[in-house]
Design an enzyme around this catalytic site. Structure first.
Site, PDB file in Angstrom:
ATOM      1  N   LEU A 136      31.596  58.433  27.567  1.00 51.63           N
ATOM      2  CA  LEU A 136      32.994  58.093  27.275  1.00 51.63           C
ATOM      3  C   LEU A 136      33.265  56.747  27.944  1.00 51.63           C
ATOM      4  CD1 LEU A 136      34.871  61.451  28.027  1.00 51.63           C
ATOM      5  CD2 LEU A 136      34.188  60.573  25.821  1.00 51.63           C
ATOM      6  N   ASP A 137      34.151  55.952  27.368  1.00 52.66           N
ATOM      7  CA  ASP A 137      34.490  54.665  27.982  1.00 52.66           C
ATOM      8  C   ASP A 137      35.183  54.897  29.326  1.00 52.66           C
ATOM      9  OD1 ASP A 137      33.508  53.529  25.799  1.00 52.66           O
ATOM     10  OD2 ASP A 137      35.442  53.113  24.839  1.00 52.66           O
ATOM     11  N   VAL A 138      35.261  53.854  30.121  1.00 55.54           N
ATOM     12  CA  VAL A 138      35.860  53.996  31.465  1.00 55.54           C
ATOM     13  C   VAL A 138      37.276  54.544  31.368  1.00 55.54           C
ATOM     14  CG1 VAL A 138      36.273  52.794  33.625  1.00 55.54           C
ATOM     15  CG2 VAL A 138      34.750  51.798  31.946  1.00 55.54           C
TER      16      VAL A 138
ATOM     17  N   THR B 204      38.720  56.138  28.972  1.00 60.24           N
ATOM     18  CA  THR B 204      38.914  57.359  28.183  1.00 60.24           C
ATOM     19  C   THR B 204      38.793  58.580  29.073  1.00 60.24           C
ATOM     20  OG1 THR B 204      37.909  56.194  26.354  1.00 60.24           O
ATOM     21  CG2 THR B 204      38.106  58.557  26.123  1.00 60.24           C
TER      22      THR B 204
ATOM     23  N   ARG C  45      38.201  53.110  18.944  1.00 59.84           N
ATOM     24  CA  ARG C  45      39.105  51.977  19.214  1.00 59.84           C
ATOM     25  C   ARG C  45      38.993  50.937  18.107  1.00 59.84           C
ATOM     26  NH1 ARG C  45      37.068  50.651  25.060  1.00 59.84           N
ATOM     27  NH2 ARG C  45      38.609  48.989  24.996  1.00 59.84           N
TER      28      ARG C  45
END
Ligand SMILES: Nc1nc2c(ncn2[C@@H]2O[C@H](COP(=O)(O)OP(=O)(O)OP(=O)(O)O)[C@@H](O)[C@H]2O)c(=O)[nH]1
Ligand SMILES: [Mg+2]
Length: 751
Positions: A120-122, A124, A228
Site C-alpha cells: 500500500l502507498d505510504v 494509504t 490514484r
C-alpha cells in the site's frame, strides 16, 4: 534509476563510478545499480504498535495506519511495517531470515521485504496481509499475481463523475486504461497512450456531496498508484493527493494524505482454502464526516434536512439508506462506521435523474438561403479600365450536416437564414455569403413540407411532408436551400442590360430523428429495461420504482473483444394500444425503425397471477410493434426475463414455461434469457444472444484482439447500416386510414 543531465553539459558529462569512465553523449541512458550492503542495512525489529485484525499460523492481517511505509526502501530504512511485524513476532535481527522472502529481483532487495505479498502507498491506510510461512507466502503471492484476491478500496474523490452513480453492488464503471511511468518525472505514473501495463478498476459511487464523492474502487490489477491515476484520469482525483490531485482544493481541505483506504480484502486462506474477508476500520474517514455522517444520520433514522446536504442526490441517498437501515438490523442511535458503509454499499439500483435533458426528436424548420447580390449600377466601362464589371456576390446556402456530437434537435432554431451575397461595387464583385451549416444528429430524416393546395376551415394552409434525405454517416451533408446567384453586370449583355441577383430558396422542413441502434428494448413500464441497459453497458440514466422513469431513448454500446459493437436502445415503457399513439406509443415506437432486432423485456417475477400472463405480455408487445410498422415482423427477436433474483415470485417457473409455450406457438426456438440486473446474473448470455441476433454469422472470438499501438484513428466500427426497405411513412397518417400515399422518389438538390 534515471536522472537527467542538463542539456548544456551533455557533451562534457562523464560518468565515473568505481573506476569506470565513459563520455556521455546526448540522450545516452546509463543504467546504474547500487550495490546495497545488506549487512549494513540489517532489519531491526522496532516496537511499533500494530492494529492486528487477524492472526493465525500462516497469516497476519494488519490495519496499516497512514504514514507507515510497508518495507524499507531508499529514503526510508526504519519505522516500516516490516520492522513492526518483526517485533510483533518477537524476532531478533538475526532471526529475520525465518520470514519468507521473494526470490526474484525487485526495486528493493527481496531480503528487505520479508512476508510482504502486496503493498500500500505510504499515505494509504487499511488492510494489508503478511505471510508468515514459506508455504503461505508462495500461495498468497500467486493468488495476488493471478488476481484471485478481491480488494476493495474506499476513497473520497473530488468532482463528481455521474457515471459512477447508481451501479449495483459488485458492478461499477470500468476504468480500463494502461498505466506507465511518466517520461518526464520517473517518480509518477500516468495513463499510457501506447504501451504501458494494462490496468483495470471498477468504480462506483456510494454517496455524493456537492464537490465530493465517496467511491468504492475494486482494482482488478495491482499497478503502482493505480487507483490514484485512474481516478485522476476520470477527473475525480482523490482528496489530499498531492501528486495526482487538485492542489488548490487539497490546501483548502487541509488534508495531508490521499484519502484512500484499503477497506476490504477477500482471499482464500493459504492452508485451508476457506474464503476469508477482512475489513479495516472506517476511522480514516471519520475526520471529514460530511458524507459518512450523512449516511450515519440516515442509518439512525435522523432527519438530514438541517444538515448541509442540500444536494438532491445526497438527500436521496440518505433517505433510501434510512429506509434500508432497519432491514439490515441497523437502528442504533450512532451506527458504527462499518455499518454506515454496509448501508451505503447495499445501495440498490435506484439512481438519480441524469441525462434527462429535454429531448426533441421531431421539429419543423424554416430554412432561407441568402439572396444573390445585385451588380453595381451605372458602372463606368472604358477600354482603359480593363477590370471586370461589378457582379453581385452569391447568396449562402443552408446545409444540414450530420454529426455524432449532438443527440437531439433541442438546439435547432425554428428559422435559419443564410447570409445574402453583397452587391457589386465599382469593378469588384460583391462578397459571397457564407454557407450556413446546421448540425443535426445521426439518424435524422429530412422531409420537405409542401403546400397541398388546401386550407383548414380556419384558413390555415395544409402542408404535406415529402421524404428528401436521411443521415446515416458522420459528417454527411445535404443542401436544403440553395443560395441565390449573384447579379450579372452590364458587360455581359447588350448595353444597358443587366440582371439582378436571384433570391435564395426558402424551404419548410420537417426533421425527424430515429435513433441509430441495433437492438431496441421494448417492455411495459417498470419491466427493468433501464437497469438491464445500465448493467450491460456504460449507459446510465434514471432507474426508479415509478412507471415512466425513462422518458426518452438512450443508447448504450456493448463492445466485444473483436471490436464489434452492438448498440442497444432503451425506450420508455409501452402499453396496450401503443400503435394508436396511446401514452405516446407511436413516438416511442418510431425509434425501433433502425433496429435490426427487437428484445422484449418482461418482468418474469410475478408469482402465480395468471391474469398477467407472461406470454400474453410478449405477444402484446410484439403485436404493437408490428402494427406500428409491419417491417418489425421480419426482424429477429428475443425475450429477456428480468428480476430473476426475486425467487419468491417464481421467475424461473415463468421463464421455463415461456420458452416452451413460445416454441409451441411459433414452431421456432425464440431465445429466452433470464437476467437479474441487480446481481449481474445472466448478462453474458443475454449480451451474446443479442449479438447473435444482430450478427448471426460472426462468431465471437475467444481472445481479445490486440490493440494496434500506432492506430491514431478510431477503429473502423463494424456497424453496418440497415439495408432493409425504405421507411414506411405511414405514421403521420391516421392509423385507421387506408392506403399510404406513394412515396415521391427522393431527389438530392445539387449545391
Ligand atoms: N430485484 C430486482 N429489481 C430490479 C431489477 N431490475 C430492475 N429492478 C427494479 O425495478 C424497478 C424498475 O426498474 P427500471 O430499470 O427503471 O425499469 P424500466 O423498465 O426502465 O422502467 P420505466 O423506464 O419506468 O419504463 C426499479 O425499482 C429497479 O430497482 C432486478 O434485476 N432485480
Ligand atoms: Mg427505464
Amino acid at each position: 534509476m534515471t536522472w537527467n543531465i542538463p542539456d548544456d553539459a551533455f557533451a562534457r558529462s562523464v560518468a565515473t563510478f568505481e573506476g569506470f569512465c565513459q563520455l556521455l553523449l546526448f540522450q545516452d541512458i546509463v543504467d546504474v545499480s547500487f550495490l546495497v550492503d545488506l549487512s549494513a542495512l540489517s532489519l531491526e525489529p522496532e516496537a511499533i504498535e500494530l492494529d492486528i485484525l487477524y492472526e493465525d499460523d500462516d497469516l497476519l492481517i494488519v490495519n496499516k495506519p497512514s504514514g507507515m511505509v510497508v518495507h524499507p526502501a531508499p529514503g526510508n530504512w526504519t519505522g516500516t511495517l516490516v520492522n513492526a511485524v518483526l517485533h510483533h513476532f518477537g524476532f531478533s535481527s538475526e532471526d529475520v531470515h525465518r520470514l519468507p522472502t521473494a526470490c526474484g529481483a525487485g526495486p528493493t532487495p527481496a531480503e528487505l521485504r520479508p512476508g510482504i505479498v502486496h503493498r500500500l502507498d505510504v499515505g494509504t491506510t487499511g488492510v494489508i496481509a503478511v505471510a508468515k510461512t514459506v508455504a503461505s507466502f508462495s500461495v498468497l503471492s500467486q493468488a495476488f499475481a493471478e488476481r484471485e484476491v478481491q480488494k476493495t478500496y474506499l476513497a473520497l474523490a473530488l468532482g463528481g463523475r455521474k457515471c459512477f452513480l447508481g451501479h449495483p453492488p459488485g458492478g461499477g464503471y470500468v476504468v480500463d486504461k494502461a498505466i506507465a511511468r511518466s517520461k518526464s518525472n520517473r517518480r509518477i505514473m500516468g495513463v499510457a497512450e501506447t504501451g504501458g501495463r494494462p490496468a483495470l478498476s471498477r468504480v462506483r459511487a456510494l454517496a455524493k456531496d456537492r464537490e465530493k464523492m465517496f467511491v468504492e474502487v475494486k482494482p482488478r490489477t495491482g499497478r503502482t498508484h493505480q487507483i490514484r491515476v485512474h481516478l485522476a484520469s476520470e477527473h475525480t482525483p482523490i482528496l489530499g493527493d498531492e501528486t495526482y490531485g487538485w492542489q488548490h482544493i487539497n490546501r483548502r481541505a487541509d488534508v495531508q494524505r490521499p484519502m484512500l483506504h484499503a477497506y476490504e480484502l477477500s482471499l482464500n486462506h493459504p492452508s485451508t482454502g476457506e474464503t476469508m474477508t477482512f475489513r479495516g476500520s472506517m476511522e480514516p474517514f471519520r475526520c471529514f464526516g460530511a458524507l459518512v455522517s450523512a449516511a450515519a444520520y440516515a442509518a439512525s433514522g435522523a432527519r438530514v434536512n438541517g444538515a448541509r446536504h442540500s444536494d438532491a442526490v445526497a438527500k436521496s441517498t440518505t433517505r433510501r439508506a434510512a429506509e434500508r437501515a432497519p432491514d439490515l438490523g441497523i437502528s442504533t442511535e450512532q451506527p458504527s462506521a462499518n455499518q454506515v458503509v454496509e448501508v451505503l454499499g447495499q445501495q440498490d439500483l435506484e439512481s438519480f435523474p441524469r441525462l434527462q435533458r429535454p429531448f426533441v426528436d421531431r421539429t419543423w424548420l424554416m430554412a432561407k438561403a441568402g439572396n444573390g447580390g445585385n451588380p453595381a449600377p451605372n458602372a463606368l466601362r472604358r477600354p482603359h479600365l480593363p477590370k471586370g464589371p461589378g457582379y453581385g456576390g452569391h447568396g449562402g446556402s443552408v446545409i444540414l450536416k450530420a454529426t455524432t456530437q449532438i443527440e437531439s434537435f433541442l438546439d435547432i432554431p425554428q428559422k435559419v437564414t443564410a447570409p445574402h451575397g453583397a452587391d457589386g461595387h465599382d469593378t469588384r464583385r460583391g462578397r459571397t455569403g457564407d454557407d450556413l451549416y446546421l448540425q443535426v444528429p445521426l439518424g435524422t430524416i429530412v422531409r420537405e413540407r409542401i403546400f397541398s393546395g388546401y386550407t383548414t376551415e380556419e384558413g390555415r394552409r395544409i402542408f404535406l411532408p415529402q421524404f428528401r434525405y436521411q443521415f446515416l454517416r458522420h459528417l454527411d451533408t445535404y443542401v436544403v436551400a440553395k443560395g441565390g446567384i449573384g447579379g450579372i453586370g452590364p458587360k455581359s449583355f447588350k448595353k444597358g442590360d443587366m440582371r439582378r441577383g436571384t433570391p435564395g430558396q426558402r424551404t419548410r422542413l420537417e426533421l425527424e430523428l430515429r435513433v441509430l441502434n441495433d437492438v431496441a428494448l421494448l417492455g411495459l413500464p417498470n419491466a427493468g429495461k433501464t437497469s438491464l441497459l445500465a448493467a450491460m453497458s456504460r449507459a446510465h440514466t434514471r432507474i426508479g420504482p415509478e412507471e415512466f422513469s425513462t422518458t426518452r431513448p438512450h443508447v448504450g454500446v456493448i463492445c466485444f473483444r473483436d471490436r464489434v459493437e452492438v448498440r442497444v436502445c432503451d425506450l420508455p415503457g409501452l402499453k396496450h394500444g401503443a400503435h394508436q399513439d396511446k401514452l405516446m406509443g407511436r413516438r416511442i415506437l418510431r425509434h425501433t425503425y433502425r433496429s435490426r432486432a427487437l428484445a422484449f423485456v418482461v418482468n418474469v417475477a410475478r408469482g402465480e397471477k395468471s391474469e398477467e400472463d407472461v406470454l400474453e405480455e410478449v405477444e402484446m408487445l410484439r403485436q404493437e410493434a408490428i402494427q406500428f410498422d409491419p417491417l418489425n415482423a421480419e426482424k429477429p427477436w428475443m425475450v429477456i426475463g428480468t428480476k430473476c433474483d426475486m425467487l419468491h415470485r417464481d421467475p424461473l417457473f415463468h421463464l421455463d414455461s415461456l420458452f416452451y409455450r413460445l416454441r409451441a406457438r411459433y414452431e421456432d426456438e425464440i431465445p429466452v434469457v433470464g437476467t437479474s440486473s441487480r446481481f449481474g446474473l445472466g448478462l453474458t448470455r443475454c449480451v451474446r444472444t443479442l449479438r447473435q441476433l444482430v450478427y448471426p454469422d460472426m462468431l465471437e472470438p475467444r481472445y481479445r484482439l490486440g490493440a494496434d499501438p500506432i492506430l491514431k484513428e478510431h477503429p473502423k466500427v463494424l456497424h453496418l447500416p440497415y439495408e432493409g426497405p425504405l421507411p414506411s411513412l405511414g405514421e403521420y397518417q391516421s392509423p385507421t386510414a387506408g392506403a399510404l400515399p406513394a412515396i415521391v422518389q427522393p431527389k438530392k438538390l445539387e449545391p
